[in-house]
Motif scaffolding. Sequence first.
Motif, short mmCIF file in Angstrom:
data_model
loop_
_atom_site.label_atom_id
_atom_site.label_comp_id
_atom_site.label_asym_id
_atom_site.label_seq_id
_atom_site.Cartn_x
_atom_site.Cartn_y
_atom_site.Cartn_z
N ASP A 1 -0.87 -10.35 3.61
CA ASP A 1 -1.53 -11.62 3.91
C ASP A 1 -2.31 -11.53 5.22
O ASP A 1 -3.43 -12.04 5.33
N SER A 2 -1.73 -10.86 6.20
CA SER A 2 -2.39 -10.69 7.49
C SER A 2 -3.64 -9.83 7.37
O SER A 2 -4.70 -10.15 7.94
N VAL A 3 -3.53 -8.74 6.61
CA VAL A 3 -4.66 -7.83 6.43
C VAL A 3 -5.79 -8.52 5.68
O VAL A 3 -6.97 -8.38 6.04
N ASN B 1 3.44 5.10 11.52
CA ASN B 1 4.00 4.05 12.37
C ASN B 1 4.15 2.74 11.60
O ASN B 1 5.13 2.01 11.77
N ALA B 2 3.16 2.44 10.75
CA ALA B 2 3.22 1.21 9.95
C ALA B 2 4.41 1.24 9.00
O ALA B 2 5.07 0.22 8.78
N LEU B 3 4.69 2.42 8.46
CA LEU B 3 5.85 2.56 7.58
C LEU B 3 7.14 2.37 8.37
O LEU B 3 8.06 1.65 7.93
N ASP B 4 7.21 2.97 9.55
CA ASP B 4 8.40 2.84 10.40
C ASP B 4 8.61 1.40 10.86
O ASP B 4 9.75 0.95 11.04
N GLU B 5 7.50 0.68 11.06
CA GLU B 5 7.58 -0.70 11.55
C GLU B 5 7.76 -1.72 10.42
O GLU B 5 7.79 -2.93 10.66
N GLY B 6 7.88 -1.23 9.19
CA GLY B 6 8.13 -2.12 8.06
C GLY B 6 6.90 -2.85 7.55
O GLY B 6 7.03 -3.85 6.84
N LEU B 7 5.71 -2.35 7.88
CA LEU B 7 4.49 -2.99 7.42
C LEU B 7 4.05 -2.45 6.06
O LEU B 7 3.34 -3.13 5.32
N LEU B 8 4.45 -1.22 5.74
CA LEU B 8 4.12 -0.61 4.46
C LEU B 8 5.38 -0.44 3.62
O LEU B 8 6.47 -0.26 4.16
N ARG B 9 5.20 -0.47 2.30
CA ARG B 9 6.34 -0.35 1.39
C ARG B 9 6.74 1.10 1.13
O ARG B 9 7.86 1.37 0.73
N GLY B 10 5.81 2.02 1.30
CA GLY B 10 6.10 3.43 1.03
C GLY B 10 5.96 3.79 -0.43
O GLY B 10 6.44 4.85 -0.86
N LYS B 11 5.30 2.94 -1.22
CA LYS B 11 5.10 3.21 -2.64
C LYS B 11 3.93 4.17 -2.88
O LYS B 11 3.86 4.82 -3.92
N ILE B 12 3.00 4.20 -1.94
CA ILE B 12 1.84 5.08 -2.04
C ILE B 12 1.94 6.12 -0.94
O ILE B 12 2.19 5.79 0.22
N HIS B 13 1.75 7.38 -1.30
CA HIS B 13 1.88 8.45 -0.31
C HIS B 13 0.87 8.25 0.82
O HIS B 13 -0.29 7.86 0.59
N ALA C 1 0.83 -2.53 1.51
CA ALA C 1 1.41 -3.42 2.51
C ALA C 1 2.54 -4.27 1.94
O ALA C 1 2.57 -4.60 0.75
N THR C 2 3.48 -4.62 2.80
CA THR C 2 4.49 -5.61 2.44
C THR C 2 3.80 -6.96 2.28
O THR C 2 2.65 -7.13 2.70
#
Length: 213
Positions: A204-206, A141-153, A198-199
């Motif tokens: 920064d939020s995390v 969900n975080a990937l779909d919501e643009g919170l993760l970059r998808g660089k790490i599986h 994370a993006t």
Amino acid sequence: MPDTRALNMEKRRERILQQARKMLAGGGLDALNLRDLAQVSGITVPTIYNLIGNKSEVLKAVVMGAFAAFEAELDSKLPRPAADMPALMSTTLTAIIAKDEDAYRATALAGDRLENNPLDPHDYGFKHAPMRQYATMMCHNALDEGLLRGKIHIDVLVDLMISNHQMAFRDWAHRVISLEELGKKSLRGFYIALAADATEDYRDSVVAKQKEL
């Protein structure tokens, strides 16, 4: 019309498991034996075998019941944004454990002991807790919501989260840390893993949330 016989069987089964939880809380795995369990439950040993099974099956039913309680409580609060999930998972777990901490601790230790028995391993315990499936869902969900970059599986992120969570859970089960500390350490582990992929804005939020713990 409800099946009276089935309802009565379920009531007796739950009474057995309730007494089993008390026995585990009072003396651990070695204190759980079917003869005493039958006596305090007001039934016979063959009835336990008919309704649940042997000692191992009784323990598995207790462990799976604990997992089911967590799943039911968490599912009732979903769906939620991915950013809310780490805190939601952590607070839900600790709130359930707080209802009967001794019983949950004893159940966790007993399940872990059987799960890691090389001569007779069992497919339940710390390694099979439902936290992994929720962590996986959160990452997708975080990937779909643009919170993760998808660089790490996602599997790598989840492995890191669950590894940190299991270490904290074991420390709590062995009374090294308190239940409150379990919640904080588990939550910190989620944030550390998420921050790795994370993006910029979400990182920064995390990081800010970690500092609050």
